[in-house]
Design a protein around this motif. Structure first.
Motif, PDB file in Angstrom:
ATOM      1  N   GLY A   1      32.924  34.933  38.275  1.00  0.00           N
ATOM      2  CA  GLY A   1      32.584  35.670  39.488  1.00  0.00           C
ATOM      3  C   GLY A   1      33.809  36.391  40.006  1.00  0.00           C
ATOM      4  N   GLU A   2      33.613  37.312  40.922  1.00  0.00           N
ATOM      5  CA  GLU A   2      34.758  38.109  41.365  1.00  0.00           C
ATOM      6  C   GLU A   2      35.826  37.306  42.072  1.00  0.00           C
ATOM      7  OE1 GLU A   2      33.720  42.733  41.787  1.00  0.00           O
ATOM      8  OE2 GLU A   2      35.570  41.757  42.391  1.00  0.00           O
ATOM      9  N   ARG A   3      35.409  36.393  42.923  1.00  0.00           N
ATOM     10  CA  ARG A   3      36.432  35.624  43.645  1.00  0.00           C
ATOM     11  C   ARG A   3      36.556  34.214  43.088  1.00  0.00           C
ATOM     12  NH1 ARG A   3      40.275  37.242  45.811  1.00  0.00           N
ATOM     13  NH2 ARG A   3      40.373  35.727  47.488  1.00  0.00           N
ATOM     14  N   GLU A   4      35.927  33.985  41.949  1.00  0.00           N
ATOM     15  CA  GLU A   4      35.916  32.631  41.416  1.00  0.00           C
ATOM     16  C   GLU A   4      37.231  32.319  40.719  1.00  0.00           C
ATOM     17  OE1 GLU A   4      32.369  32.226  39.097  1.00  0.00           O
ATOM     18  OE2 GLU A   4      32.908  30.175  38.549  1.00  0.00           O
ATOM     19  N   GLU A   5      37.633  31.077  40.825  1.00  0.00           N
ATOM     20  CA  GLU A   5      38.864  30.666  40.162  1.00  0.00           C
ATOM     21  C   GLU A   5      38.494  29.877  38.906  1.00  0.00           C
ATOM     22  OE1 GLU A   5      41.337  27.871  42.235  1.00  0.00           O
ATOM     23  OE2 GLU A   5      43.116  29.001  41.633  1.00  0.00           O
ATOM     24  N   LYS A   6      39.023  30.312  37.785  1.00  0.00           N
ATOM     25  CA  LYS A   6      38.727  29.609  36.546  1.00  0.00           C
ATOM     26  C   LYS A   6      39.994  28.913  36.088  1.00  0.00           C
ATOM     27  CE  LYS A   6      34.455  30.635  35.523  1.00  0.00           C
ATOM     28  NZ  LYS A   6      33.403  29.678  35.320  1.00  0.00           N
ATOM     29  N   CYS A   7      39.867  27.651  35.736  1.00  0.00           N
ATOM     30  CA  CYS A   7      41.058  26.898  35.382  1.00  0.00           C
ATOM     31  C   CYS A   7      40.972  26.334  33.969  1.00  0.00           C
ATOM     32  CB  CYS A   7      41.234  25.736  36.355  1.00  0.00           C
ATOM     33  SG  CYS A   7      41.633  26.317  38.003  1.00  0.00           S
ATOM     34  N   ILE A   8      42.120  26.265  33.362  1.00  0.00           N
ATOM     35  CA  ILE A   8      42.241  25.748  31.989  1.00  0.00           C
ATOM     36  C   ILE A   8      43.289  24.651  32.033  1.00  0.00           C
ATOM     37  CG2 ILE A   8      42.929  26.385  29.673  1.00  0.00           C
ATOM     38  CD1 ILE A   8      40.991  28.272  29.943  1.00  0.00           C
ATOM     39  N   ILE A   9      43.005  23.570  31.341  1.00  0.00           N
ATOM     40  CA  ILE A   9      43.940  22.443  31.359  1.00  0.00           C
ATOM     41  C   ILE A   9      44.719  22.436  30.048  1.00  0.00           C
ATOM     42  CG2 ILE A   9      44.119  19.954  31.525  1.00  0.00           C
ATOM     43  CD1 ILE A   9      41.403  19.999  32.904  1.00  0.00           C
TER      44      ILE A   9
ATOM     45  N   GLN B   1      42.669  33.756  39.113  1.00  0.00           N
ATOM     46  CA  GLN B   1      41.761  34.220  40.144  1.00  0.00           C
ATOM     47  C   GLN B   1      42.070  35.677  40.429  1.00  0.00           C
ATOM     48  OE1 GLN B   1      42.201  32.351  43.948  1.00  0.00           O
ATOM     49  NE2 GLN B   1      40.052  32.597  44.413  1.00  0.00           N
ATOM     50  N   SER B   2      41.038  36.473  40.554  1.00  0.00           N
ATOM     51  CA  SER B   2      41.293  37.888  40.773  1.00  0.00           C
ATOM     52  C   SER B   2      41.639  38.140  42.235  1.00  0.00           C
ATOM     53  CB  SER B   2      40.068  38.710  40.387  1.00  0.00           C
ATOM     54  OG  SER B   2      39.129  38.660  41.412  1.00  0.00           O
ATOM     55  N   ASN B   3      42.335  39.230  42.486  1.00  0.00           N
ATOM     56  CA  ASN B   3      42.740  39.543  43.855  1.00  0.00           C
ATOM     57  C   ASN B   3      41.771  40.516  44.492  1.00  0.00           C
ATOM     58  OD1 ASN B   3      43.272  41.879  42.511  1.00  0.00           O
ATOM     59  ND2 ASN B   3      45.252  42.257  43.478  1.00  0.00           N
TER      60      ASN B   3
END
Lengths: 216, 200
Positions: free
Chosen positions: B8-16, B88-90
């Motif tokens: 999503g546009e403001r979604e934060e995706k994380c990778i471990i 995360q996108s700005n």
């Protein structure tokens, strides 16, 4: 054009290098999949490439996840529900974007940590043979066999690390559960036994005032 | 940059990334935005940036920078453990308004043991073998670091298991003591009660 100046040999060299550089890729990602969530990954694959998808659930719940792999036409190549670990090899039958998804939609409140490794194509040879006139020297053959051995060591290490992470996660879960259960049971024991005594006492206190004693 | 996923546009995706200490981690990414008018992903999205945040296992922020729509980031871990890389996108557009999504291409490499194909191939055979040997030595160092890290983790695992074991043993003893003492107290209390009520 860029390639014309080098001549035919150069052209093939560039093409092979380009193909080899494009063909061999490995992406390994560990990510957290929240409950009731689905996460999809896409990759563009050239026809005829041999690909391997391997995944493992590291933490969370029953350590299982649904996995599904589709080709560009939407045909399901691989579909497994509630699997802890699996490895699937396939050869791309056509060009296009392949999609694979991990789903935790069956879980209501546990989020899972999933690791996957998607290998596209074979690794490039250590000593590329396009500008080679003679066979590999002994030194080069030794390098190649050491490289192969090291690759498999790294592979085993990764598997071992994942299994150990999984085992440790279970052990920590067990420890927390034992702690909570001990405290909970101690409280229940105390509350129930003290409650029993007072309840019993209260029966006799009430009867005395409301009923008359039967018999002598 | 082949593997991609949607966000999503403001979604934060994380990778471990679980890495031993003193390991270099390099990440390449490219982000594309969905265009509603074209119904496709734009090739380049000027003005779109990505916040890249890297957190160490002790919840400290190691790297927090804004990069462009395409970029490379790297960090060296000084602690062993799970590092979390978040993207995360700005984008400042309202989420409900945009209805847009992002396509994030990502490639993360750990250590320098990957084969660097872009290095110029040496014409001289000795140099080529030399270079390959260095690469092999780098691989071996990486394996050695991972083994050390594995030893630390196994110790933690063993401590947890032993703690669980002693917790269970301790709990069994305490439970027996509680049961016995509660039982004695109950009988005594009831006996005193009945005696005082002149029922016994």
């Amino acid at each position: 054009m860029l390639l014309r100046g080098n001549g035919i040999v150069g052209l093939w060299g560039w093409l092979t290098l380009l193909l080899v550089a494009c063909a061999a890729r490995a992406s390994e990602i560990t990510f957290e999949l929240p409950d009731n969530a689905k996460q999809c990954f896409y990759e563009e694959i050239v026809q005829g490439t041999k690909c391997t998808l391997e995944f493992q659930v590291i933490t969370g719940g029953h350590y299982d996840v649904d996995c599904r792999l589709e080709d560009p036409d939407g045909i399901v190549l691989y579909k497994e529900m509630k699997k802890q670990y699996d490895s699937f090899t396939f050869t791309a039958s056509r060009n296009g974007t392949y999609k694979f998804c991990f789903s935790n939609e069956f879980s209501t409140f546990t989020h899972k940590t999933v690791y996957f490794d998607f290998q596209v194509g074979e690794d490039p040879p250590l000593f590329p043979s396009e500008n080679r006139a003679t066979a590999l020297t002994q030194m080069e053959s030794a390098c190649v066999s050491i490289h192969e051995a090291l690759k498999s060591v790294i592979d085993y290490q990764t598997h071992f690390r994942l299994r150990e992470a999984q085992g440790r996660s279970r052990a920590e879960d067990l420890n927390t559960r034992v702690a909570y259960w001990s405290i909970g049971e101690a409280i229940i024991l105390l509350v129930v036994s003290i409650g029993q005594v007072f309840l019993l006492k209260s029966f006799f206190s009430d009867k005395r005032t409301t009923t008359t004693r039967v018999g002598s | 940059l082949a593997l991609y996923f949607h966000s999503g546009e403001r979604e934060e995706k994380c990778i471990i990334k679980d890495v031993p200490s003193d390991t270099l981690v390099i990440g390449n990414y490219k982000v594309q935005r969905w265009d509603i008018h074209k119904q496709g992903f734009l090739e380049s999205a000027p003005g779109l940036g990505m916040f890249v945040t890297v957190t160490t296992p002790s919840a400290e922020v190691l790297l927090s920078k804004l990069y462009g729509p395409q970029g490379t980031f790297s960090f060296t871990s000084y602690l062993s453990g799970e590092h979390v890389i978040c993207l995360q996108s700005n984008s400042t557009r309202f989420v409900a308004f945009a209805g847009s999504k992002l396509r994030i291409h990502l490639d993360i490499r750990v250590g320098e043991h990957f084969l660097d194909e872009s290095v110029v191939q040496a014409k001289d055979k000795v140099n080529e073998v030399n270079f390959r040997l260095e690469h092999l030595i780098e691989q071996i160092h990486h394996i050695s670091k991972e083994q050390n890290y594995e030893r630390e983790r196994e110790e933690k695992f063993r401590k947890t298991s032993e703690e669980t074991n002693s917790n269970i043993l301790w709990w069994a003893i305490v439970q027996t003591l509680i049961l016995i003492s509660i039982g004695i107290w109950q009988i005594k209390s009831l006996r005193d009660f009945f005696i005082s009520k002149k029922l016994v």
